[in-house]
Design a protein around this motif. Structure first.
Motif, PDB file in Angstrom:
ATOM      1  N   GLN A   1     -41.292  25.379  -7.314  1.00 48.94           N
ATOM      2  CA  GLN A   1     -40.098  26.408  -7.750  1.00 48.94           C
ATOM      3  C   GLN A   1     -39.559  27.294  -6.579  1.00 48.94           C
ATOM      4  OE1 GLN A   1     -40.796  28.284 -11.394  1.00 48.94           O
ATOM      5  NE2 GLN A   1     -41.647  30.152 -10.328  1.00 48.94           N
ATOM      6  N   LEU A   2     -40.596  27.756  -5.692  1.00 50.88           N
ATOM      7  CA  LEU A   2     -40.361  28.687  -4.668  1.00 50.88           C
ATOM      8  C   LEU A   2     -39.409  27.812  -3.498  1.00 50.88           C
ATOM      9  CD1 LEU A   2     -40.946  30.809  -2.418  1.00 50.88           C
ATOM     10  CD2 LEU A   2     -42.990  29.545  -1.948  1.00 50.88           C
ATOM     11  N   ALA A   3     -39.495  26.543  -3.386  1.00 53.94           N
ATOM     12  CA  ALA A   3     -38.795  25.606  -2.538  1.00 53.94           C
ATOM     13  C   ALA A   3     -37.261  25.633  -3.307  1.00 53.94           C
ATOM     14  CB  ALA A   3     -39.335  24.666  -2.094  1.00 53.94           C
ATOM     15  N   MET A   4     -37.353  25.379  -4.580  1.00 56.14           N
ATOM     16  CA  MET A   4     -36.129  25.260  -5.207  1.00 56.14           C
ATOM     17  C   MET A   4     -35.250  26.515  -5.122  1.00 56.14           C
ATOM     18  SD  MET A   4     -35.119  22.290  -6.542  1.00 56.14           S
ATOM     19  CE  MET A   4     -35.541  20.966  -7.048  1.00 56.14           C
ATOM     20  N   ILE A   5     -35.912  27.746  -5.306  1.00 57.52           N
ATOM     21  CA  ILE A   5     -35.178  28.999  -5.118  1.00 57.52           C
ATOM     22  C   ILE A   5     -34.468  28.966  -3.690  1.00 57.52           C
ATOM     23  CG2 ILE A   5     -35.545  31.469  -4.886  1.00 57.52           C
ATOM     24  CD1 ILE A   5     -37.816  31.196  -6.790  1.00 57.52           C
ATOM     25  N   VAL A   6     -35.261  28.786  -2.668  1.00 60.92           N
ATOM     26  CA  VAL A   6     -34.718  28.786  -1.341  1.00 60.92           C
ATOM     27  C   VAL A   6     -33.413  27.948  -1.192  1.00 60.92           C
ATOM     28  CG1 VAL A   6     -35.294  28.387   0.874  1.00 60.92           C
ATOM     29  CG2 VAL A   6     -36.931  29.428  -0.243  1.00 60.92           C
ATOM     30  N   PHE A   7     -33.780  26.637  -1.883  1.00 57.44           N
ATOM     31  CA  PHE A   7     -32.619  25.711  -1.717  1.00 57.44           C
ATOM     32  C   PHE A   7     -31.235  26.347  -2.508  1.00 57.44           C
ATOM     33  CE2 PHE A   7     -30.167  22.606  -4.073  1.00 57.44           C
ATOM     34  CZ  PHE A   7     -29.870  21.934  -3.179  1.00 57.44           C
TER      35      PHE A   7
ATOM     36  N   ALA B   1     -40.204  20.695  -1.989  1.00 54.47           N
ATOM     37  CA  ALA B   1     -40.430  21.049  -3.384  1.00 54.47           C
ATOM     38  C   ALA B   1     -41.335  19.855  -4.098  1.00 54.47           C
ATOM     39  CB  ALA B   1     -39.165  21.246  -3.876  1.00 54.47           C
ATOM     40  N   LEU B   2     -40.727  18.650  -3.620  1.00 51.73           N
ATOM     41  CA  LEU B   2     -41.448  17.594  -3.876  1.00 51.73           C
ATOM     42  C   LEU B   2     -42.786  17.535  -3.585  1.00 51.73           C
ATOM     43  CD1 LEU B   2     -39.510  14.026  -4.164  1.00 51.73           C
ATOM     44  CD2 LEU B   2     -42.068  14.275  -3.499  1.00 51.73           C
ATOM     45  N   VAL B   3     -43.043  17.475  -2.366  1.00 55.90           N
ATOM     46  CA  VAL B   3     -44.488  17.291  -1.895  1.00 55.90           C
ATOM     47  C   VAL B   3     -45.453  18.451  -2.220  1.00 55.90           C
ATOM     48  CG1 VAL B   3     -45.938  17.147   0.414  1.00 55.90           C
ATOM     49  CG2 VAL B   3     -43.797  16.155   0.221  1.00 55.90           C
ATOM     50  N   VAL B   4     -44.896  19.407  -2.213  1.00 52.51           N
ATOM     51  CA  VAL B   4     -45.709  20.816  -2.825  1.00 52.51           C
ATOM     52  C   VAL B   4     -46.144  20.584  -4.242  1.00 52.51           C
ATOM     53  CG1 VAL B   4     -46.275  22.900  -3.211  1.00 52.51           C
ATOM     54  CG2 VAL B   4     -45.305  22.348  -0.948  1.00 52.51           C
ATOM     55  N   THR B   5     -45.367  20.238  -5.143  1.00 52.96           N
ATOM     56  CA  THR B   5     -45.456  20.034  -6.445  1.00 52.96           C
ATOM     57  C   THR B   5     -46.362  18.864  -6.641  1.00 52.96           C
ATOM     58  OG1 THR B   5     -43.275  20.864  -7.037  1.00 52.96           O
ATOM     59  CG2 THR B   5     -44.252  19.740  -8.702  1.00 52.96           C
ATOM     60  N   VAL B   6     -46.028  17.750  -6.200  1.00 55.96           N
ATOM     61  CA  VAL B   6     -46.987  16.537  -6.435  1.00 55.96           C
ATOM     62  C   VAL B   6     -48.245  16.862  -6.033  1.00 55.96           C
ATOM     63  CG1 VAL B   6     -47.122  14.207  -5.862  1.00 55.96           C
ATOM     64  CG2 VAL B   6     -44.786  15.131  -6.592  1.00 55.96           C
ATOM     65  N   ALA B   7     -48.271  17.242  -4.695  1.00 56.27           N
ATOM     66  CA  ALA B   7     -49.761  17.281  -3.877  1.00 56.27           C
ATOM     67  C   ALA B   7     -50.680  18.447  -4.810  1.00 56.27           C
ATOM     68  CB  ALA B   7     -49.473  17.696  -2.491  1.00 56.27           C
ATOM     69  N   LEU B   8     -49.959  19.623  -5.101  1.00 59.92           N
ATOM     70  CA  LEU B   8     -50.991  20.585  -5.766  1.00 59.92           C
ATOM     71  C   LEU B   8     -51.375  20.200  -6.892  1.00 59.92           C
ATOM     72  CD1 LEU B   8     -52.074  23.288  -5.452  1.00 59.92           C
ATOM     73  CD2 LEU B   8     -50.039  24.423  -6.381  1.00 59.92           C
ATOM     74  N   GLY B   9     -50.417  19.487  -7.815  1.00 63.56           N
ATOM     75  CA  GLY B   9     -50.547  18.985  -9.172  1.00 63.56           C
ATOM     76  C   GLY B   9     -51.734  18.183  -9.107  1.00 63.56           C
ATOM     77  N   MET B  10     -51.702  17.323  -8.036  1.00 69.38           N
ATOM     78  CA  MET B  10     -52.838  16.160  -8.001  1.00 69.38           C
ATOM     79  C   MET B  10     -54.191  16.812  -7.664  1.00 69.38           C
ATOM     80  SD  MET B  10     -51.213  13.252  -5.749  1.00 69.38           S
ATOM     81  CE  MET B  10     -52.482  12.171  -5.616  1.00 69.38           C
TER      82      MET B  10
ATOM     83  N   ILE C   1     -23.893  19.966   2.549  1.00 69.86           N
ATOM     84  CA  ILE C   1     -25.490  20.334   2.147  1.00 69.86           C
ATOM     85  C   ILE C   1     -26.158  19.410   2.948  1.00 69.86           C
ATOM     86  CG2 ILE C   1     -26.930  19.690   0.108  1.00 69.86           C
ATOM     87  CD1 ILE C   1     -24.911  21.095  -1.716  1.00 69.86           C
ATOM     88  N   ARG C   2     -25.963  17.852   3.027  1.00 64.92           N
ATOM     89  CA  ARG C   2     -26.696  16.988   3.604  1.00 64.92           C
ATOM     90  C   ARG C   2     -26.338  17.369   5.075  1.00 64.92           C
ATOM     91  NH1 ARG C   2     -23.821  12.611   5.594  1.00 64.92           N
ATOM     92  NH2 ARG C   2     -21.660  12.388   4.990  1.00 64.92           N
TER      93      ARG C   2
ATOM     94  N   SER D   1     -31.975  22.658   6.965  1.00 59.19           N
ATOM     95  CA  SER D   1     -32.957  23.561   6.131  1.00 59.19           C
ATOM     96  C   SER D   1     -32.920  23.099   4.480  1.00 59.19           C
ATOM     97  CB  SER D   1     -32.483  25.214   6.198  1.00 59.19           C
ATOM     98  OG  SER D   1     -30.890  25.133   5.919  1.00 59.19           O
ATOM     99  N   THR D   2     -31.634  22.873   3.852  1.00 60.93           N
ATOM    100  CA  THR D   2     -31.628  22.674   2.645  1.00 60.93           C
ATOM    101  C   THR D   2     -32.154  21.343   2.097  1.00 60.93           C
ATOM    102  OG1 THR D   2     -29.293  21.545   3.138  1.00 60.93           O
ATOM    103  CG2 THR D   2     -29.222  23.699   2.166  1.00 60.93           C
ATOM    104  N   VAL D   3     -32.092  20.283   3.083  1.00 58.87           N
ATOM    105  CA  VAL D   3     -32.733  19.009   3.197  1.00 58.87           C
ATOM    106  C   VAL D   3     -34.224  18.952   2.936  1.00 58.87           C
ATOM    107  CG1 VAL D   3     -33.261  16.734   3.729  1.00 58.87           C
ATOM    108  CG2 VAL D   3     -30.862  17.812   3.971  1.00 58.87           C
ATOM    109  N   TRP D   4     -34.808  19.947   3.847  1.00 55.17           N
ATOM    110  CA  TRP D   4     -36.205  20.228   3.950  1.00 55.17           C
ATOM    111  C   TRP D   4     -36.865  20.987   2.824  1.00 55.17           C
ATOM    112  CZ3 TRP D   4     -39.765  17.918   6.551  1.00 55.17           C
ATOM    113  CH2 TRP D   4     -39.633  17.361   8.017  1.00 55.17           C
TER     114      TRP D   4
END
Length: 256
Positions: free
Chosen positions: A71-77, A27-36, A14-15, A19-22
């Motif tokens: 969650q889109l990025a989590m699906i891809v992961f 997922a983190l950046v999009v969720t936090v940024a859009l939430g803000m 995995i590491r 692509s899996t790391v990205w």
């Protein structure tokens, strides 16, 4: 439990795949940024309304607005964790090294789930605290009733999305086919079934519709959903277990 060497092997896989790391980072950046962003816009609109015209605000749920894209990025992961081995042909080597297919799949799911849970919880807490900062005087506090449950539930929700995707990818093997089914399912079919009055009672039992109940502190106006936040997450968990069971059964029966 999968043997330690299987877990170490899956962690290395995995590491070592960028692509899996990205996807987890996205997922983190999009969720936090859009939430803000949504929280800041909500505060602006909320403050511009008079006290009599304001609708009830769920500050915690507002800060999780980015999870619809995160969650889109989590699906891809989840898909890539499984299907990368099939697309590269590494699955033959992996199954030769770990002939017990149950142990192989358990090791992969265990490592990927632990990683998704860690990222999901960090994402959920960051989205909450930064989103509440954007909401200003309209914010909720972590100690308010139901808030801790919703924030922890946000991490669990993102983890279950990834796990469901792993199960589907194990059944289908192809990354393109898996994403071609999962993306429309979560972003089109589920939303249509959950919002059209004729199918609403069916749509509320789909994995994302049920699981996302955990993110809410205040139920929407006129809500008649027959289960609560933890009940919804339980329904989502059943979907995940069914997908993983299907993946395991097909992995046992067919050739690599």
């Amino acid at each position: 439990m999968a043997a330690p060497h299987v877990l170490r092997s899956e962690w290395t896989k995995i590491r070592s795949v960028a692509s899996t790391v990205w996807t987890l980072s996205i997922a983190l950046v999009v969720t936090v940024a859009l939430g803000m962003l949504i929280s800041a816009l909500t505060r602006r609109e909320f403050d511009s309304q008079g006290p009599g015209g304001r609708i009830p605000l769920d500050p915690t749920f507002t800060s999780f607005a980015g999870m619809s894209l995160g969650q889109l990025a989590m699906i891809v992961f989840g898909v890539l964790v499984v299907s990368n081995e099939y697309s590269t042909g590494m699955i033959r080597t992996s199954l030769a090294a770990v002939p017990r297919r149950g142990a192989f799949l358990l090791g992969k799911i265990t490592v990927a789930t632990a990683l998704a849970l860690a990222v999901g919880l960090v994402t959920s807490f960051l989205a909450f605290f930064l989103g509440q900062a954007m909401l200003g005087p309209n914010r909720a506090q972590l100690g308010d009733p139901g808030v801790v449950r919703a924030v922890i539930g946000g991490g669990l929700y993102m983890t279950l999305i990834a796990m469901f995707s792993m199960g589907v990818a194990t059944m289908l093997r192809s990354p393109m086919l898996s994403l071609g089914i999962l993306m429309p399912f979560f972003f089109l079919i589920s939303n249509i079934l959950g919002n059209v009055s004729a199918t609403k009672k069916i749509g509320r039992f789909l994995p994302d519709q049920a699981g996302s109940r955990i993110l809410r502190v205040l139920p929407p106006a006129g809500d008649d959903t027959p289960y609560g936040p933890w009940g919804g997450l339980g329904i989502m968990l059943l979907w995940v277990l069914a997908a993983l069971a299907g993946g395991y059964l097909l992995l046992r029966k067919r050739d690599a």
